[in-house]
Design a protein around this motif. Structure first.
Motif, PDB file in Angstrom:
ATOM      1  N   GLY A 257      57.368  46.749  59.013  1.00  0.00           N
ATOM      2  CA  GLY A 257      56.384  46.622  58.285  1.00  0.00           C
ATOM      3  C   GLY A 257      55.782  48.113  57.741  1.00  0.00           C
ATOM      4  O   GLY A 257      55.762  48.973  58.221  1.00  0.00           O
ATOM      5  N   PRO A 258      55.420  47.986  56.376  1.00  0.00           N
ATOM      6  CA  PRO A 258      54.774  49.304  55.693  1.00  0.00           C
ATOM      7  C   PRO A 258      53.636  49.659  56.813  1.00  0.00           C
ATOM      8  O   PRO A 258      52.769  49.063  57.101  1.00  0.00           O
ATOM      9  CB  PRO A 258      54.092  48.567  54.410  1.00  0.00           C
ATOM     10  N   ILE A 259      53.698  51.072  56.906  1.00  0.00           N
ATOM     11  CA  ILE A 259      52.506  51.786  57.475  1.00  0.00           C
ATOM     12  C   ILE A 259      51.328  51.542  56.912  1.00  0.00           C
ATOM     13  O   ILE A 259      50.138  51.948  57.722  1.00  0.00           O
ATOM     14  CB  ILE A 259      53.086  53.207  57.990  1.00  0.00           C
ATOM     15  N   THR A 260      51.221  51.497  55.559  1.00  0.00           N
ATOM     16  CA  THR A 260      50.054  51.540  54.801  1.00  0.00           C
ATOM     17  C   THR A 260      49.111  50.460  55.231  1.00  0.00           C
ATOM     18  O   THR A 260      47.975  50.582  54.783  1.00  0.00           O
ATOM     19  CB  THR A 260      50.457  51.763  53.318  1.00  0.00           C
ATOM     20  N   PHE A 261      49.669  49.506  55.627  1.00  0.00           N
ATOM     21  CA  PHE A 261      49.014  47.794  55.869  1.00  0.00           C
ATOM     22  C   PHE A 261      48.562  47.903  57.252  1.00  0.00           C
ATOM     23  O   PHE A 261      48.140  46.677  57.605  1.00  0.00           O
ATOM     24  CB  PHE A 261      49.669  46.825  55.236  1.00  0.00           C
ATOM     25  N   ARG A 262      48.516  48.785  58.251  1.00  0.00           N
ATOM     26  CA  ARG A 262      48.465  48.332  59.322  1.00  0.00           C
ATOM     27  C   ARG A 262      47.163  48.813  59.756  1.00  0.00           C
ATOM     28  O   ARG A 262      46.384  49.868  59.720  1.00  0.00           O
ATOM     29  CB  ARG A 262      49.369  49.233  60.403  1.00  0.00           C
ATOM     30  N   ASN A 263      46.566  47.922  60.762  1.00  0.00           N
ATOM     31  CA  ASN A 263      45.190  48.246  61.093  1.00  0.00           C
ATOM     32  C   ASN A 263      44.808  47.338  62.386  1.00  0.00           C
ATOM     33  O   ASN A 263      45.801  46.499  62.590  1.00  0.00           O
ATOM     34  CB  ASN A 263      43.975  47.808  60.073  1.00  0.00           C
ATOM     35  N   SER A 264      43.695  47.417  63.015  1.00  0.00           N
ATOM     36  CA  SER A 264      43.331  46.810  64.173  1.00  0.00           C
ATOM     37  C   SER A 264      42.055  46.844  64.341  1.00  0.00           C
ATOM     38  O   SER A 264      41.320  47.519  63.610  1.00  0.00           O
ATOM     39  CB  SER A 264      43.959  47.431  65.507  1.00  0.00           C
ATOM     40  N   ILE A 265      41.261  46.125  65.020  1.00  0.00           N
ATOM     41  CA  ILE A 265      40.018  45.812  65.400  1.00  0.00           C
ATOM     42  C   ILE A 265      39.393  47.195  65.872  1.00  0.00           C
ATOM     43  O   ILE A 265      38.361  47.867  65.298  1.00  0.00           O
ATOM     44  CB  ILE A 265      39.543  44.737  66.273  1.00  0.00           C
ATOM     45  N   ILE A 266      40.028  47.895  66.711  1.00  0.00           N
ATOM     46  CA  ILE A 266      39.610  49.266  67.134  1.00  0.00           C
ATOM     47  C   ILE A 266      39.750  50.274  65.960  1.00  0.00           C
ATOM     48  O   ILE A 266      38.643  50.855  66.067  1.00  0.00           O
ATOM     49  CB  ILE A 266      40.680  49.669  68.370  1.00  0.00           C
ATOM     50  N   SER A 267      40.665  50.195  65.365  1.00  0.00           N
ATOM     51  CA  SER A 267      40.755  51.419  64.072  1.00  0.00           C
ATOM     52  C   SER A 267      39.829  51.010  63.215  1.00  0.00           C
ATOM     53  O   SER A 267      38.973  52.013  62.588  1.00  0.00           O
ATOM     54  CB  SER A 267      42.243  51.315  63.464  1.00  0.00           C
ATOM     55  N   THR A 268      39.364  49.433  62.817  1.00  0.00           N
ATOM     56  CA  THR A 268      38.569  49.554  61.820  1.00  0.00           C
ATOM     57  C   THR A 268      37.064  49.859  62.551  1.00  0.00           C
ATOM     58  O   THR A 268      36.322  50.437  61.767  1.00  0.00           O
ATOM     59  CB  THR A 268      38.675  48.019  61.611  1.00  0.00           C
TER      60      THR A 268
END
Length: 266
Positions: free
Chosen positions: A98-109
């Motif tokens: 999957g595209p790296i541009t749409f990756r996120n998590s609760i910790i990162s946010t």
């Protein structure tokens, strides 16, 4: 029994509110502002206890002293989180599909929200005491950073590039220590010289070479970046470019400062 009940209530609060997906951004921003206040006050208390010359500083010097302690605390926090997410986890790894541009998590946010809280606090202090804590270059730097981080926090887009740029905050403690030593009258100390050389090296790596790698990564992953919303797409190119120009200008000044210091050193 009462302690057990309070424990379960605290766990429910964390689960249902503090780390609930829709509320993470807003909660983390508030926490970031509170942590900034705590870091500011802690710097004031520790400095007044351990540094005898603190009380002899002017009011604006004490405010800037505490402000730099706050910014150093944020820099250590966000650099550690950035390196953890980028290097030690698989969140932005090529091993995931999957595209790296749409990756996120609760910790990162959540971490981005804490950083937004810091930039809101620091920008407010800059405006409040303008231009004592920094001129227009600081306003531009903080405004760009705030807009970019807030957008990627709320949208979940482009968090990889945001964290790559935030790694450059690793230069902040060295810059602040240089100011602390100068204000404390230790400009001729060996610590001042070593810190200046370290600042030069870290700046070269984290604000010059790292940004060149970011541009190269953007070039390689353009097909993924173009899938982002228009605002996020333009931020991905605009923010690193403007910051890189500013970093290069500051780097030239740092280089001149190091040369000047070494020339005077016995």
């Amino acid at each position: 029994m009462a302690m057990t009940a309070y424990k379960y209530q605290a766990q429910a609060l964390m689960r249902d509110y503090l780390i609930s997906d829709p509320l993470v951004p807003y909660t983390s921003v508030l926490i970031g502002i509170v942590l900034c206040k705590m870091a500011y006050d802690s710097t004031r208390l520790l400095s007044s206890f351990y540094f005898k010359g603190y009380s002899s500083l002017t009011k604006i010097q004490r405010i800037e002293w505490n402000n730099r302690g706050m910014s150093s605390a944020h820099a250590v926090f966000i650099t550690a989180v950035s390196l953890y997410l980028v290097v030690l986890t698989d969140l932005f790894s090529d091993r995931l599909k999957g595209p790296i541009t749409f990756r996120n998590s609760i910790i990162s946010t959540f971490a981005l929200g804490v950083s937004v809280g810091y930039f809101i606090t620091d920008l407010a202090m800059i405006f409040w005491l303008y231009p004592s804590l920094g001129g227009m270059e600081y306003v531009l730097h903080h405004t760009l950073s705030l807009v970019a981080i807030a957008y990627t926090m709320l949208s979940g887009e482009g968090q990889f590039y945001t964290y790559m740029v935030l790694i450059s905050e690793t230069t902040t403690p060295e810059i602040n220590l240089r100011w602390f030593l100068d204000t404390a009258g230790l400009k001729k100390s060996s610590t001042y010289l070593v810190n200046g050389i370290l600042m030069f090296v870290v700046w070269l790596v984290a604000r010059i070479f790292l940004f060149l790698y970011i541009f190269y990564h953007i070039y390689l992953h353009y097909s993924q970046i173009v899938q982002m919303q228009a605002f996020g797409y333009y931020l991905t190119f605009l923010v690193p470019s403007v910051l890189f120009v500013m970093n290069t200008m500051w780097f030239v000044k740092i280089l001149k400062g190091v040369k000047k210091t070494l020339a005077k050193w016995p």
